[in-house]
Scaffold this active site. Structure first.
Site, PDB file in Angstrom:
ATOM      1  N   GLN A 106      -7.232  -5.738  -8.129  1.00  0.00           N
ATOM      2  CA  GLN A 106      -6.669  -6.667  -7.130  1.00  0.00           C
ATOM      3  C   GLN A 106      -5.288  -6.209  -6.624  1.00  0.00           C
ATOM      4  OE1 GLN A 106      -7.931  -8.332 -10.129  1.00  0.00           O
ATOM      5  NE2 GLN A 106      -9.873  -8.814  -9.203  1.00  0.00           N
ATOM      6  N   ASP A 149      -7.576  -4.144  -2.517  1.00  0.00           N
ATOM      7  CA  ASP A 149      -8.328  -3.223  -1.657  1.00  0.00           C
ATOM      8  C   ASP A 149      -7.433  -2.210  -0.956  1.00  0.00           C
ATOM      9  OD1 ASP A 149     -10.588  -4.874  -2.217  1.00  0.00           O
ATOM     10  OD2 ASP A 149      -9.922  -6.241  -0.638  1.00  0.00           O
ATOM     11  N   GLY A 156     -13.167  -4.090  -7.135  1.00  0.00           N
ATOM     12  CA  GLY A 156     -14.070  -2.969  -6.888  1.00  0.00           C
ATOM     13  C   GLY A 156     -13.307  -1.806  -6.308  1.00  0.00           C
ATOM     14  N   HIS A 157     -13.230  -0.722  -7.049  1.00  0.00           N
ATOM     15  CA  HIS A 157     -12.536   0.463  -6.562  1.00  0.00           C
ATOM     16  C   HIS A 157     -13.558   1.436  -5.996  1.00  0.00           C
ATOM     17  CE1 HIS A 157      -9.067  -1.061  -8.390  1.00  0.00           C
ATOM     18  NE2 HIS A 157      -9.136  -0.478  -9.560  1.00  0.00           N
ATOM     19  N   LYS A 186      -6.474   1.799  -4.392  1.00  0.00           N
ATOM     20  CA  LYS A 186      -5.965   2.234  -5.700  1.00  0.00           C
ATOM     21  C   LYS A 186      -6.922   3.225  -6.349  1.00  0.00           C
ATOM     22  CE  LYS A 186      -6.077  -2.108  -6.830  1.00  0.00           C
ATOM     23  NZ  LYS A 186      -6.299  -2.704  -5.506  1.00  0.00           N
TER      24      LYS A 186
HETATM   25  P1  GDP Z   1      -9.126  -0.487  -4.314  1.00  0.00           P
HETATM   26  O1  GDP Z   1      -9.827  -1.606  -4.985  1.00  0.00           O
HETATM   27  O2  GDP Z   1      -7.658  -0.707  -4.164  1.00  0.00           O
HETATM   28  O3  GDP Z   1      -9.441   0.839  -4.924  1.00  0.00           O
HETATM   29  O4  GDP Z   1      -9.661  -0.419  -2.804  1.00  0.00           O
HETATM   30  P2  GDP Z   1     -11.175  -0.511  -2.273  1.00  0.00           P
HETATM   31  O5  GDP Z   1     -12.002   0.544  -2.865  1.00  0.00           O
HETATM   32  O6  GDP Z   1     -11.671  -1.922  -2.385  1.00  0.00           O
HETATM   33  O7  GDP Z   1     -10.940  -0.269  -0.710  1.00  0.00           O
HETATM   34  C1  GDP Z   1     -10.388   0.855  -0.214  1.00  0.00           C
HETATM   35  C2  GDP Z   1     -11.389   1.463   0.762  1.00  0.00           C
HETATM   36  O8  GDP Z   1     -10.696   2.328   1.641  1.00  0.00           O
HETATM   37  C3  GDP Z   1     -12.438   2.311   0.123  1.00  0.00           C
HETATM   38  O9  GDP Z   1     -13.640   2.186   0.833  1.00  0.00           O
HETATM   39  C4  GDP Z   1     -11.897   3.738   0.246  1.00  0.00           C
HETATM   40  O10 GDP Z   1     -12.913   4.718   0.298  1.00  0.00           O
HETATM   41  C5  GDP Z   1     -11.190   3.656   1.555  1.00  0.00           C
HETATM   42  N1  GDP Z   1     -10.017   4.498   1.672  1.00  0.00           N
HETATM   43  C6  GDP Z   1      -9.056   4.766   0.734  1.00  0.00           C
HETATM   44  N2  GDP Z   1      -8.086   5.519   1.271  1.00  0.00           N
HETATM   45  C7  GDP Z   1      -8.424   5.724   2.569  1.00  0.00           C
HETATM   46  C8  GDP Z   1      -7.795   6.410   3.646  1.00  0.00           C
HETATM   47  O11 GDP Z   1      -6.708   6.963   3.537  1.00  0.00           O
HETATM   48  N3  GDP Z   1      -8.445   6.390   4.861  1.00  0.00           N
HETATM   49  C9  GDP Z   1      -9.639   5.768   5.035  1.00  0.00           C
HETATM   50  N4  GDP Z   1     -10.183   5.774   6.235  1.00  0.00           N
HETATM   51  N5  GDP Z   1     -10.257   5.112   4.028  1.00  0.00           N
HETATM   52  C10 GDP Z   1      -9.653   5.084   2.820  1.00  0.00           C
END
Ligand code: GDP
Length: 428
Positions: free
Chosen positions: A223, A13, A40-41, A16
Site C-alpha cells: 500500500q 500502486d 499487489g506488486h 514499489k
Molecule cells: P506497487 O504495488 O507499488 O508495486 O504498484 P503496482 O504494481 O500496483 O502498480 C504499478 C504499475 O505500474 C505496474 O503495472 C507496473 O508494471 C507499472 N509501472 C511501474 N513503473 C512504471 C513506469 O515507470 N512506467 C510505466 N509505464 N509503468 C510502470
C-alpha cells in the site's frame, strides 16, 4: 551496507514492486512488513509478468532471502497459489520464509469483510473484500490464528473452537448469514500448515543475524503512506502501517537499525476506492492518464482514480517517513501531456494551507493551487541517463525533488527492469 525501507509515498500502486525487483540485485534480504493479499506488486522481468500479493519482490534473485514478516497477514490460499505460479515460471521459493508470528487470514475474515462493507452503506471504505481488515481486527482482539498455530494441530483446534463460536454468533445473529464449519476449517488450515511448514521460521532472528553481518536489507512496504491507519486519510485507509515507522515493527527490527527510507512516488497521483482526492482529474483527462498508465488495480482490476502530482501530500509523506531519497515512477505516462500541473497548496474556506487537514470534511473542501510546467511531448521509455531526458522532463523531475524535499535517486520510465534512470546509490 545498509537497511533500507522502500515505502509507498502516496495512496499505493506507486510501482514499489518494480523498484524492489531492481534493488534486489544488490540486497541479501527482502522483508515485506505489513498488509496482506490486498496489496499487489506488479513485476515485469525476464521471468515474465507477475502480480505478487504476498511474496516479496526480491524472489527473482536466487541469492536473496525473502521474508514475509510478522506484520503481514497471510492468506495461505493466495500464498500457495503464488508459490505455484512462480514455480511454473521457473522461480524457486527455497529462500522464502514466513514469520511464525504472522497472522493468518481465515475464511470467516473474507465473509465478514464483505458483510461489514455492505453494512456501511454509503460510508463504504472500498476494501478489497479479501478479509485483510478483519484479520487485523482479530490480531488486536487477541483471537487471531498465527502461522505457528497452523503447525500445531492441538493449538489450532483449541483456538478455532473459541474463535469460530464467536464468529458464528456474529454471522448468524448480527448479519443473518450462514455459520462457518469449524471442523472443515481446521482440516483445511492444518493441511496448509503442513505444506508451508518448511517456510515458517523465526524471521525476526534471521533478519537480526543478517543485519549483524552487515548485509543489505530491503524492508518492503505494501500500500502507501496515505493509507496508513494512523496517518492516512482515515477512515479510507488500510488496517496496518505502511510507513517507514511501521517497517521496524512489522519486520522485527529496532528503529536504530534502519539506515534509510526510500519513498516511491508516481509522477502523478492515483487512488483506488473512496475518499477525498484534491487533484483528481475527472472526465477525459483522467481517462487518458488511466489508459496510458494502465491504472487498473493489480488485485481487483478496479479502475484507479488519477490526478496531478500533489506536493502538499508529498511533503506530508516525506516528513512522516523521514525519506532520505525518492524514486519517481511512471514518468513516461506523462509523455504526451502538453502541460503538466503540480499542486503546491490548497485553498480551504478562503485560506491558503499547505498541510493535510485531519478532518475529512475539510480535506474534501481543499481546492488545489497549481503551478504549471510545459510538457515534453516526446517518448522517454528508451532513456537511461537523466541528461538524455527532454529538458522539460528533467525540470519536472527536479521540481518534484525540490517540492518533496529530498534527492531523486531513481526515475522509472517504463515497467520493465531496464527502464530506469539511476541518479544515486540507494544502499549508500
Ligand atoms: P506497487 O504495488 O507499488 O508495486 O504498484 P503496482 O504494481 O500496483 O502498480 C504499478 C504499475 O505500474 C505496474 O503495472 C507496473 O508494471 C507499472 N509501472 C511501474 N513503473 C512504471 C513506469 O515507470 N512506467 C510505466 N509505464 N509503468 C510502470
Amino acid at each position: 551496507m545498509s537497511v533500507v525501507a522502500v515505502v509507498g509515498a502516496q495512496w499505493g500502486d506507486e510501482g514499489k514492486g518494480r523498484i524492489i525487483d531492481l534493488l534486489a540485485a544488490k540486497a541479501r534480504l527482502v522483508v515485506r512488513y505489513q498488509g496482506g493479499s490486498n496489496a499487489g506488486h506488479t513485476v515485469i522481468n525476464p521471468f515474465g509478468t507477475f502480480r505478487l500479493h504476498l511474496v516479496p519482490a526480491g524472489i527473482f534473485n536466487p541469492d536473496v532471502v525473502c521474508i514475509v514478516g510478522n506484520g503481514v497477514v497471510v492468506d495461505p490460499t493466495v500464498l500457495l497459489a503464488e508459490i505455484d505460479e512462480l514455480a511454473a515460471h521457473g522461480v524457486g521459493v527455497a529462500n522464502l520464509f514466513l514469520s511464525d508470528r504472522a497472522h493468518v487470514v481465515m475464511p470467516y475474515h473474507a465473509i465478514l469483510d464483505r458483510l461489514e462493507e455492505e453494512a456501511r452503506g454509503d460510508q463504504r471504505i472500498g476494501t478489497t473484500g479479501r478479509g485483510i481488515g478483519p484479520a487485523y481486527v482479530d490480531k488486536v482482539l487477541r483471537v487471531g490464528i498465527r502461522m505457528v498455530d497452523l503447525l500445531d494441530p492441538a493449538t489450532l483446534r483449541a483456538k478455532l473452537k473459541t474463535v469460530v463460536a464467536l464468529k458464528n454468533q456474529l454471522l448468524t445473529r448480527i448479519y443473518g448469514a450462514p455459520p462457518v464449519d469449524g471442523d472443515a476449517i481446521f482440516e483445511e488450515y492444518r493441511a496448509y500448515g503442513a505444506r508451508l511448514a518448511r517456510h515458517v521460521a523465526d524471521t525476526g532472528a534471521m533478519l537480526q543475524r543478517g543485519v549483524a553481518r552487515g548485509e543489505n536489507v530491503i524492508l518492503e512496504g505494501g500500500q502507501g503512506t496515505l493509507l496508513d491507519l494512523d496517518h492516512g486519510t482515515y477512515p479510507y485507509v488500510t488496517a496496518s502501517s505502511p510507513t517507514a515507522g511501521g517497517s521496524c515493527a512489522g519486520a522485527g527490527i529496532g528503529p536504530t537499525r534502519l539506515d534509510r527510507a526510500l519513498g516511491v512516488f508516481k509522477a502523478y497521483v492515483t487512488r483506488v476506492g473512496a475518499g477525498p482526492f484534491p487533484t483528481e482529474l475527472t472526465g477525459t483527462a483522467g481517462e487518458a492518464l488511466r489508459e496510458r498508465g494502465s491504472e487498473y488495480g493489480a488485485t481487483t482490476g478496479r479502475p484507479r482514480r488519477c490526478g496531478w502530482f500533489d506536493a502538499v501530500l508529498a511533503r506530508y509523506s516525506a516528513q512522516l517517513n523521514g525519506f532520505d531519497a525518492v524514486a519517481i515512477t511512471k514518468l513516461d505516462v506523462l509523455d504526451e501531456e502538453p502541460a503538466i500541473r503540480i499542486c503546491t497548496g490548497y485553498r480551504l474556506d478562503g485560506r491558503v494551507v499547505d498541510t493535510v487537514p485531519a478532518s475529512l470534511a475539510e480535506f474534501s473542501r481543499c481546492e488545489p493551487i497549481y503551478e504549471e510546467m510545459p510538457g515534453w511531448r516526446r517518448p522517454t521509455g528508451h532513456v537511461r541517463a537523466i541528461a538524455d531526458l527532454p529538458v522539460e522532463a528533467q525540470r519536472y523531475v527536479a521540481r518534484l525533488g525540490e517540492l518533496i524535499g529530498c534527492p531523486v535517486e531513481l526515475v522509472s520510465v517504463g515497467c520493465s527492469r531496464e527502464q530506469i534512470i539511476v541518479l544515486g546509490e540507494v544502499f549508500g
